[in-house]
Design a protein around this motif. Structure first.
Motif, PDB file in Angstrom:
ATOM      1  N   THR A  50      65.289   4.447  48.774  1.00 56.49           N
ATOM      2  CA  THR A  50      65.760   4.168  47.856  1.00 56.49           C
ATOM      3  C   THR A  50      66.295   4.740  46.741  1.00 56.49           C
ATOM      4  O   THR A  50      65.889   5.890  46.810  1.00 56.49           O
ATOM      5  CB  THR A  50      65.294   3.349  46.997  1.00 56.49           C
ATOM      6  N   VAL A  51      67.657   5.975  45.758  1.00 57.67           N
ATOM      7  CA  VAL A  51      68.005   5.764  45.157  1.00 57.67           C
ATOM      8  C   VAL A  51      68.615   6.100  44.049  1.00 57.67           C
ATOM      9  O   VAL A  51      69.629   5.218  43.855  1.00 57.67           O
ATOM     10  CB  VAL A  51      69.250   7.048  45.930  1.00 57.67           C
ATOM     11  N   GLN A  61      75.867  14.252  39.901  1.00 52.39           N
ATOM     12  CA  GLN A  61      76.729  14.619  40.551  1.00 52.39           C
ATOM     13  C   GLN A  61      75.623  15.310  42.084  1.00 52.39           C
ATOM     14  O   GLN A  61      75.558  15.178  43.430  1.00 52.39           O
ATOM     15  CB  GLN A  61      77.233  15.805  40.321  1.00 52.39           C
ATOM     16  N   THR A  62      74.217  15.487  41.168  1.00 49.76           N
ATOM     17  CA  THR A  62      73.583  15.766  42.434  1.00 49.76           C
ATOM     18  C   THR A  62      72.782  14.465  43.490  1.00 49.76           C
ATOM     19  O   THR A  62      72.388  14.960  44.034  1.00 49.76           O
ATOM     20  CB  THR A  62      71.975  16.125  41.435  1.00 49.76           C
ATOM     21  N   ALA A  63      72.937  13.441  42.806  1.00 53.66           N
ATOM     22  CA  ALA A  63      72.725  12.106  43.084  1.00 53.66           C
ATOM     23  C   ALA A  63      73.115  12.402  44.625  1.00 53.66           C
ATOM     24  O   ALA A  63      73.710  11.326  45.736  1.00 53.66           O
ATOM     25  CB  ALA A  63      72.576  11.537  42.534  1.00 53.66           C
ATOM     26  N   LYS A  64      74.931  12.498  44.027  1.00 49.09           N
ATOM     27  CA  LYS A  64      75.715  12.410  45.174  1.00 49.09           C
ATOM     28  C   LYS A  64      75.810  13.212  46.453  1.00 49.09           C
ATOM     29  O   LYS A  64      76.041  12.561  47.062  1.00 49.09           O
ATOM     30  CB  LYS A  64      77.051  12.295  44.712  1.00 49.09           C
ATOM     31  N   GLU A  65      75.319  14.286  45.866  1.00 46.74           N
ATOM     32  CA  GLU A  65      74.658  15.160  47.418  1.00 46.74           C
ATOM     33  C   GLU A  65      73.994  15.163  48.107  1.00 46.74           C
ATOM     34  O   GLU A  65      74.312  14.541  49.233  1.00 46.74           O
ATOM     35  CB  GLU A  65      75.129  16.702  47.151  1.00 46.74           C
ATOM     36  N   ILE A  66      73.433  14.487  47.708  1.00 40.68           N
ATOM     37  CA  ILE A  66      71.774  13.930  48.262  1.00 40.68           C
ATOM     38  C   ILE A  66      71.949  12.078  49.133  1.00 40.68           C
ATOM     39  O   ILE A  66      72.017  12.104  50.427  1.00 40.68           O
ATOM     40  CB  ILE A  66      70.992  13.641  47.148  1.00 40.68           C
ATOM     41  N   GLU A  67      72.990  11.429  49.236  1.00 39.94           N
ATOM     42  CA  GLU A  67      73.262  10.331  49.225  1.00 39.94           C
ATOM     43  C   GLU A  67      74.830  10.655  50.676  1.00 39.94           C
ATOM     44  O   GLU A  67      74.215   9.994  51.317  1.00 39.94           O
ATOM     45  CB  GLU A  67      74.916   9.352  47.730  1.00 39.94           C
ATOM     46  N   LYS A  68      75.117  11.696  50.194  1.00 36.32           N
ATOM     47  CA  LYS A  68      76.388  12.137  51.743  1.00 36.32           C
ATOM     48  C   LYS A  68      75.284  11.897  52.381  1.00 36.32           C
ATOM     49  O   LYS A  68      76.025  12.399  53.809  1.00 36.32           O
ATOM     50  CB  LYS A  68      76.878  13.110  51.333  1.00 36.32           C
ATOM     51  N   ARG A  69      73.593  12.809  52.148  1.00 40.65           N
ATOM     52  CA  ARG A  69      72.827  13.051  53.033  1.00 40.65           C
ATOM     53  C   ARG A  69      71.889  12.441  53.713  1.00 40.65           C
ATOM     54  O   ARG A  69      71.634  12.059  55.278  1.00 40.65           O
ATOM     55  CB  ARG A  69      72.292  14.815  53.466  1.00 40.65           C
ATOM     56  N   LEU A  75      71.469   3.756  42.822  1.00 41.45           N
ATOM     57  CA  LEU A  75      71.579   3.132  41.351  1.00 41.45           C
ATOM     58  C   LEU A  75      71.929   4.051  40.430  1.00 41.45           C
ATOM     59  O   LEU A  75      71.385   4.411  40.169  1.00 41.45           O
ATOM     60  CB  LEU A  75      70.914   1.936  41.687  1.00 41.45           C
ATOM     61  N   TYR A  76      72.604   3.465  39.912  1.00 46.13           N
ATOM     62  CA  TYR A  76      73.108   4.858  38.186  1.00 46.13           C
ATOM     63  C   TYR A  76      72.748   3.953  37.316  1.00 46.13           C
ATOM     64  O   TYR A  76      73.465   3.119  36.463  1.00 46.13           O
ATOM     65  CB  TYR A  76      74.046   5.230  38.307  1.00 46.13           C
ATOM     66  N   LEU A  77      71.636   4.588  36.488  1.00 45.21           N
ATOM     67  CA  LEU A  77      71.249   3.605  35.478  1.00 45.21           C
ATOM     68  C   LEU A  77      70.973   4.008  34.312  1.00 45.21           C
ATOM     69  O   LEU A  77      70.539   5.360  34.001  1.00 45.21           O
ATOM     70  CB  LEU A  77      69.263   3.665  35.409  1.00 45.21           C
ATOM     71  N   LYS A  78      71.461   4.180  33.094  1.00 43.54           N
ATOM     72  CA  LYS A  78      71.193   4.963  31.594  1.00 43.54           C
ATOM     73  C   LYS A  78      69.521   4.602  31.277  1.00 43.54           C
ATOM     74  O   LYS A  78      69.243   6.137  30.332  1.00 43.54           O
ATOM     75  CB  LYS A  78      72.055   3.826  30.588  1.00 43.54           C
ATOM     76  N   ASP A  79      69.114   4.356  31.661  1.00 37.32           N
ATOM     77  CA  ASP A  79      67.392   4.135  31.372  1.00 37.32           C
ATOM     78  C   ASP A  79      67.056   5.538  31.443  1.00 37.32           C
ATOM     79  O   ASP A  79      66.046   6.178  30.928  1.00 37.32           O
ATOM     80  CB  ASP A  79      66.792   3.062  32.095  1.00 37.32           C
ATOM     81  N   TRP A  80      67.439   6.328  32.652  1.00 38.51           N
ATOM     82  CA  TRP A  80      66.811   7.687  32.816  1.00 38.51           C
ATOM     83  C   TRP A  80      67.634   8.785  32.862  1.00 38.51           C
ATOM     84  O   TRP A  80      67.478   9.634  33.420  1.00 38.51           O
ATOM     85  CB  TRP A  80      66.997   7.233  34.199  1.00 38.51           C
ATOM     86  N   ARG A  81      68.136   8.872  31.389  1.00 34.61           N
ATOM     87  CA  ARG A  81      69.578   9.694  30.806  1.00 34.61           C
ATOM     88  C   ARG A  81      68.140  10.986  29.996  1.00 34.61           C
ATOM     89  O   ARG A  81      66.781  10.364  29.318  1.00 34.61           O
ATOM     90  CB  ARG A  81      70.247   9.280  29.900  1.00 34.61           C
ATOM     91  N   VAL A 147      61.182   6.338  46.630  1.00 37.78           N
ATOM     92  CA  VAL A 147      62.349   6.244  45.846  1.00 37.78           C
ATOM     93  C   VAL A 147      62.423   7.305  45.461  1.00 37.78           C
ATOM     94  O   VAL A 147      61.357   8.015  45.258  1.00 37.78           O
ATOM     95  CB  VAL A 147      61.933   4.874  44.386  1.00 37.78           C
ATOM     96  N   LEU A 148      63.533   7.519  45.139  1.00 40.99           N
ATOM     97  CA  LEU A 148      64.032   8.800  45.437  1.00 40.99           C
ATOM     98  C   LEU A 148      64.874   9.240  44.004  1.00 40.99           C
ATOM     99  O   LEU A 148      65.932   8.185  43.763  1.00 40.99           O
ATOM    100  CB  LEU A 148      64.906   9.560  46.010  1.00 40.99           C
ATOM    101  N   LEU A 149      64.058   9.728  42.665  1.00 42.07           N
ATOM    102  CA  LEU A 149      65.043   8.945  41.152  1.00 42.07           C
ATOM    103  C   LEU A 149      65.328  10.582  40.711  1.00 42.07           C
ATOM    104  O   LEU A 149      64.636  11.970  40.602  1.00 42.07           O
ATOM    105  CB  LEU A 149      63.873   8.866  40.432  1.00 42.07           C
TER     106      LEU A 149
END
Length: 204
Positions: A50-51, A61-69, A75-81, A147-149
């Motif tokens: 899970t990402v 942008q960081t997560a997208k690079e990891i997603e691709k690989r 899952l993109y959440l405001k909670d973790w801002r 989970v990768l957060l």
């Protein structure tokens, strides 16, 4: 069960962070790509299923690079801002120093919010609640471990204090949290604990 906390890649200097909508610089994209490659080549070690990410651009942008690989949709959440610094978000430092002289994260009272933002206590409570909700979701198998957060330095710093049973304030010493560093949490007999801190082998 594991949670891998990752700080976003390097972003632009010279601007106030917090809820800034500014993204990564080229080096930050490269750091994120290298982390993605590292996690792919060490997939048996990490076994990420899970990402999750903050929805601020530098984390996305960081997560997208990891997603691709890893071929895992995030899952993109405001909670973790990061902390909400309101009117100062993304403002050039020189402008902020003129308009809001002396207003910094560590000069606020615990219950004093940034203009248009949140207070340090609000920030702390938000992250503690988000973390407990995440742990419950993993333990009840609503979210698949591991989970990768992808989040922010201020967020990870709070979790060090929370899990170390230490009192946190906005003047507390900041732990070492490098750009794209990985901080591993494991669920053991004593609950969730850090088993690895500030791993940056992918940048070596």
């Amino acid at each position: 069960m594991k949670i891998f906390l990752v700080r976003h890649g390097m972003d632009e200097e010279g601007y106030r962070g917090g809820w800034s909508q500014r993204g990564l610089i080229e080096e930050g994209i490269n750091q994120s790509a290298r982390l993605g490659d590292y996690l792919y080549h060490h997939s048996e070690q990490y076994k990420i299923n899970t990402v999750i990410s903050s929805d601020l651009p530098r984390a996305v942008q960081t997560a997208k690079e990891i997603e691709k690989r890893l071929y895992i949709k995030g899952l993109y959440l405001k909670d973790w801002r990061e902390m909400n610094n309101g009117d100062l978000a993304g403002m050039p430092n020189k402008e902020a120093e003129l308009k809001y002289a002396g207003v910094y994260f560590n000069t606020l009272g615990m219950d004093t919010p940034f203009p248009g933002g949140e207070s340090p206590r609000n920030f702390y409570n938000r992250i503690c609640t988000s973390f407990r909700d995440l742990c419950r979701s993993i333990e009840e198998q609503q979210i698949k471990s591991n989970v990768l957060l992808v989040t922010h330095g201020g967020v990870i710093n709070i979790l060090y204090y929370l899990l170390g049973n230490q009192n946190w304030t906005n003047t507390s010493v900041f732990h070492s949290i490098g750009n794209t560093s990985v901080h591993t949490l494991e669920k053991g007999v004593n609950g969730w604990e850090f088993s690895s801190m500030n791993m940056m082998s992918h940048l070596g």
